[in-house]
Design a protein around this motif. Structure first.
Motif, mmCIF file in Angstrom:
data_model
loop_
_atom_site.group_PDB
_atom_site.id
_atom_site.type_symbol
_atom_site.label_atom_id
_atom_site.label_comp_id
_atom_site.label_asym_id
_atom_site.label_seq_id
_atom_site.Cartn_x
_atom_site.Cartn_y
_atom_site.Cartn_z
ATOM 1 N N ALA A 230 -1.824 -7.527 8.256
ATOM 2 C CA ALA A 230 -1.191 -8.767 7.733
ATOM 3 C C ALA A 230 -1.979 -9.824 8.348
ATOM 4 C CB ALA A 230 0.198 -8.603 8.341
ATOM 5 N N GLY A 236 2.561 -16.702 6.635
ATOM 6 C CA GLY A 236 2.582 -15.907 5.455
ATOM 7 C C GLY A 236 2.727 -14.445 5.654
ATOM 8 N N GLY A 237 2.019 -14.045 6.840
ATOM 9 C CA GLY A 237 1.818 -12.454 6.969
ATOM 10 C C GLY A 237 1.372 -11.795 5.805
ATOM 11 N N CYS A 238 0.426 -12.228 4.940
ATOM 12 C CA CYS A 238 0.227 -11.760 3.744
ATOM 13 C C CYS A 238 -0.496 -10.343 3.907
ATOM 14 C CB CYS A 238 -0.805 -12.472 2.857
ATOM 15 S SG CYS A 238 0.015 -14.204 2.391
ATOM 16 N N GLN A 239 -0.324 -9.419 2.884
ATOM 17 C CA GLN A 239 -1.100 -8.029 3.096
ATOM 18 C C GLN A 239 -2.428 -8.264 2.799
ATOM 19 O OE1 GLN A 239 -2.677 -6.217 0.455
ATOM 20 N NE2 GLN A 239 -2.744 -4.472 1.871
ATOM 21 N N SER A 369 0.931 -24.107 3.958
ATOM 22 C CA SER A 369 1.348 -22.756 3.626
ATOM 23 C C SER A 369 0.775 -22.269 2.321
ATOM 24 C CB SER A 369 2.928 -22.611 3.533
ATOM 25 O OG SER A 369 3.241 -21.387 3.573
ATOM 26 N N ASN A 510 3.217 -16.668 14.157
ATOM 27 C CA ASN A 510 4.317 -15.973 14.351
ATOM 28 C C ASN A 510 5.752 -16.938 14.621
ATOM 29 O OD1 ASN A 510 5.774 -13.648 13.630
ATOM 30 N ND2 ASN A 510 5.570 -13.068 15.925
ATOM 31 N N THR A 560 6.172 -11.419 11.890
ATOM 32 C CA THR A 560 7.445 -11.850 10.905
ATOM 33 C C THR A 560 7.142 -12.991 9.983
ATOM 34 O OG1 THR A 560 9.044 -11.413 12.942
ATOM 35 C CG2 THR A 560 10.254 -12.876 10.814
ATOM 36 N N THR A 561 7.233 -12.847 8.703
ATOM 37 C CA THR A 561 6.666 -13.413 7.622
ATOM 38 C C THR A 561 7.647 -14.723 7.048
ATOM 39 O OG1 THR A 561 7.243 -12.302 5.788
ATOM 40 C CG2 THR A 561 5.400 -11.496 6.977
ATOM 41 N N ASN A 562 6.873 -15.371 6.227
ATOM 42 C CA ASN A 562 7.941 -16.596 5.914
ATOM 43 C C ASN A 562 8.675 -15.923 4.549
ATOM 44 O OD1 ASN A 562 6.028 -16.264 3.526
ATOM 45 N ND2 ASN A 562 4.888 -18.040 3.950
ATOM 46 N N ASP A 563 8.360 -14.802 4.645
ATOM 47 C CA ASP A 563 9.228 -14.294 3.188
ATOM 48 C C ASP A 563 10.547 -13.298 3.926
ATOM 49 O OD1 ASP A 563 10.045 -14.444 0.704
ATOM 50 O OD2 ASP A 563 8.695 -12.674 -0.014
#
Ligand code: SF4
Ligand code: SF4
Ligand code: FES
Length: 752
Positions: A230, A236-239, A369, A510, A560-563
């Motif tokens: 991530a 964002g913790g994007c994949q 973001s 994070n 921990t992501t923004n989603d």
């Protein structure tokens, strides 16, 4: 959407595909339903995350009782339909399509970067084409270097996926089709901008036509080990997958069919703390420093597990735990939750992309973001959403999606939030106390002080009439505001009473995870240990402290992501030194590996007691996300009291705004070669006149005790008296910044 469609949407239907009875819902395409049921239909131009392109015809199917072949990627299934995906006629047609694709596409794959992962190569084999059936006279069309990506028109099959991503997802709108029959080509209309977001367009290219310039000719795809992880940069913790060979990251790829990366995620991977070995002396000094310290300062570049270690150390030893970004976010969310009664904001990114109207307040969203901005762009492109952008600075980069720019005075956010809420809740039923509060507002005065015209608000309200599906996106200008708590409560009313899809974008790294796990303090006291923050004793993943630490791409753990998702991060590169867990063990905690803390993350804050090794990390065939787990929103006690508004303390004169340029977020992105950016204090002619600064002049100033030595650069595209003050190049000291993002500029000229 037609009336008929909207009435039936979501209704259960039964469709038979290749003899298999499939239950689904109305509104889905035949291809969607086939994929849900693991039935394969070949496609070339289909990309799940954009609207159907419908240009290749590979996805043709037969529907009983319907004349001709049907494009399954765009045809919505009807109840009772009987579909066949395979027969001689369909296969012959698909073979013919492949023959046409192969006209003059040189199948000399040995020299192509895409070999081994190319759709054309795969389908040429799948359909048994052993030779190129036709050729046409080709023109010489040289490879074009567009900075981050390169384009080879001779390999382009004009599937249009890259153009759609550039338009519908990233919104840079750089790529266009230049029509010209057989000579049609893709053009980059914004080459001067060198958008790193074009990496996202290259990611979806099914052939070797659009590729990442730096990766080109460096490795065969099949030699690289894919390590799912991530992105740790913006929250964002994007994949992402690190693609690694011989302890070097060659590139970052992603599940591009369903998810997105911004340029920082894709190109900002070379920030590891390398060549570190175990320095026993420095380690014992670190343990001693922890034993003598009263406070631990740490940055947002800290995993959930490390945050839990620090929290446990606090509980054992009574440290003050200070992490400025996370603390301001924590306080904001505590106030927000006191209105909604839930620990988390209610909105989601999907909710944003499905909105018909989006209001953005208190964030330079394009830079703060990127993937949130992508979702706003999707709403704009798919639903022609109105986008109201409320900020003290206009942003030309999002001009193409903003339908109303509402400029307010820096510092006046409390008043702006009150005006917005009063406008949007006018016809909404709210409790008596809140109605009385809204009725008592001195609208004329608030409007004058904040500079937001009543007619602008009336226009905003009018434009929302007859629309449904509203989102509000708020960001870190608000979290650091002196009246953050009151602003949070005001905005929470929109979620609570008007059903807004509200997303409170975490400030960086994070910060959201830390804010949930740690009992944070406002101020340090006594001797300090810093983790990626300068302190009396500094642990640093930049390699410039008293003890080395691993960078995020050298660690296992979760973010921990923004989603509102807890996602796993894996080790991409080896690290030979000590980690925080080693120190914690010396101080009395007991865990062999940091990830033993994953299952101990606080369930009372919405985490799950799951082992790290059991966390899933994939998207299924139809794009449902199975990455880690979603945080649960927990019940919070409600106290719906609003304070009287304070006088607006606006800023006059020359003001600076702490804001990084696109794709820069921290000292770690600053290290990345592909993202190299020079840091200037960037301001308009009006700012230059107000400060009497010349373009190129060197100045010094201090923000929160951090000294900035900067060159001023004039940017004639900017307006107003607010200049942009980047912080990404300030090393670890950027994490010492804690106050409101806007501040008055009080500077000294160089040599004075
Ligand atoms: S560059 Fe690639 S993605 Fe774009 S149209 Fe050509 S083949 Fe398709
Ligand atoms: S920087 Fe943020 S938006 Fe970009 S890829 Fe990383 S997490 Fe996603
Ligand atoms: S996948 Fe349906 S037309 Fe290309």
């Amino acid at each position: 959407m037609s009336v008929h469609n909207s009435i039936n949407k979501g209704k259960e239907i039964t469709v038979t595909i290749d003899g298999k009875v499939c239950q689904s819902t109305f509104g889905k395409t035949i291809l969607d339903i086939a994929r849900e049921n693991d039935i394969y239909i070949p496609t070339m131009c289909y990309l799940t995350k954009v609207q159907p392109i419908a240009s290749c015809r590979m996805c043709i199917v037969d529907v009983e009782g319907v004349d001709g072949m049907i494009l399954s990627c765009q045809e919505k299934a009807t109840d009772g339909a009987v579909v066949n995906t395979q027969n001689d006629e369909l296969n012959k047609e698909r073979q013919n399509i492949m023959k046409l694709y192969n006209v003059n596409h040189p199948l000399e794959c040995g020299v192509c970067d895409k070999s081994g992962e190319c759709d054309l190569q795969n389908k040429t084999m799948e359909f048994g084409l052993e030779e190129q059936a036709f050729t046409a006279r080709d023109q010489h069309r040289p490879v074009e270097n567009w900075g981050h990506v390169s384009y080879d028109p001779a390999l382009c099959i004009m599937c249009e996926k890259c153009v759609r991503v550039s338009t519908e997802i990233t919104g840079d709108e750089a790529l266009k089709i230049k029509f010209g029959g057989y000579g049609s080509t893709i053009i980059n209309t914004k080459q001067d901008k060198n958008y790193a977001s074009l990496g996202e367009a290259a990611a979806v290219c099914p052939v070797g036509a659009l590729v990442s310039t730096d990766f080109k000719y460096t490795s065969n795809a099949w030699e690289l080990e894919k390590i799912p992880s991530a992105c740790p940069h913006c929250g964002g913790g994007c994949q992402m997958n690190y693609e690694v060979k011989n302890d070097r990251i060659y590139r970052v790829t992603n599940a591009f069919e369903f998810s997105n990366l911004c340029g920082a995620g894709r190109y900002g991977f070379d920030y590891a703390n390398e060549n570190v070995s175990k320095d026993a002396k420095a380690f014992s000094s670190a343990v001693e420093a922890f034993e003598n310290a009263q406070s631990i300062l740490f940055s947002s570049q800290t995993s959930n597990e490390e945050a839990l270690i620090l929290q446990k150390l606090k509980e054992e030893r009574g440290y003050k735990l200070v992490s400025h970004e996370a603390r301001s976010y924590q306080k904001f969310m505590q106030a927000y939750s006191s209105i909604t009664g839930k620990s988390l904001y209610g909105g989601t990114l999907k909710g944003i992309s499905e909105s018909r109207a989006v209001i953005v307040l208190g964030t330079k969203i394009n830079d703060d973001s990127p993937t949130v901005k992508y979702h706003i762009n999707m709403a704009s492109k798919w639903h022609r959403a109105r986008v109201a952008y409320m900020h003290p600075l206009e942003d030309s980069e999002i001009q193409n999606i903003v339908t109303q720019f509402i400029k307010y005075e820096a510092g006046s956010e409390e008043g702006v939030a009150a005006l917005l809420v009063e406008t949007l809740l006018k016809d909404v039923e709210v409790p008596k106390g809140i109605r009385a509060f809204l009725d008592d507002l001195d609208i004329g005065n608030l409007s004058a002080e904040s500079n937001v015209g009543e007619e602008e608000l009336a226009f905003l309200a009018k434009s929302l009439i007859k629309k449904s599906g509203f989102s509000l996106v708020v960001g870190s200008d608000l979290y650091t505001h002196p009246k953050a708590g009151q602003i949070a409560k005001l905005l929470a009313l929109l979620e609570q009473y008007a059903g807004f899809n509200v997303v409170c974008v975490p400030p960086a790294g994070n910060a959201m995870g830390i804010s949930l796990i740690c009992d944070l303090d406002d101020e340090k006291e006594g001797k300090t240990v810093g983790y990626n923050v300068p302190a009396d004793f500094t642990l640093s993943a930049l390699g410039d402290g008293d003890l080395d630490m691993p960078a995020m791409n050298q660690q296992e753990g979760t973010l921990t992501t923004n989603d509102k998702r807890v996602v796993p991060m894996n080790v991409a590169l080896p690290y030979g030194g000590y980690v925080l867990n080693d120190i914690a063990n010396e101080l009395g905690l007991d865990a062999e590996y940091t990830i033993e803390y994953t299952r101990e993350l606080p369930t009372e804050k919405g985490f799950e007691a799951q082992d790290f090794d059991n966390l899933p990390d994939f998207f299924d065939a139809v794009g449902n996300e199975h990455r880690g787990y979603l945080l649960k929103s927990v019940k919070i006690s409600v106290s719906r009291t609003l304070e009287e508004l304070s006088d607006i303390d606006g800023f006059d004169g020359a003001v600076i705004y702490n804001c990084d340029p696109t794709e820069q977020f921290s000292a770690f992105t600053a290290k990345c070669k592909s993202l190299e950016t020079e840091a200037f204090l960037l301001g308009s002619q009006q700012f230059a006149t107000a400060t009497k600064l010349q373009d190129g002049e060197s100045i010094s100033y201090t923000v929160d005790g951090v000294r900035f030595d900067r060159v001023f650069k004039l940017d004639t595209s900017m307006k107003g008296t607010i200049a942009l003050n980047p912080t990404f190049d300030m090393g670890l000291s950027a994490s010492l910044l804690s106050s409101y993002r806007f501040s008055r500029l009080d500077f000294e000229r160089a040599g004075k």
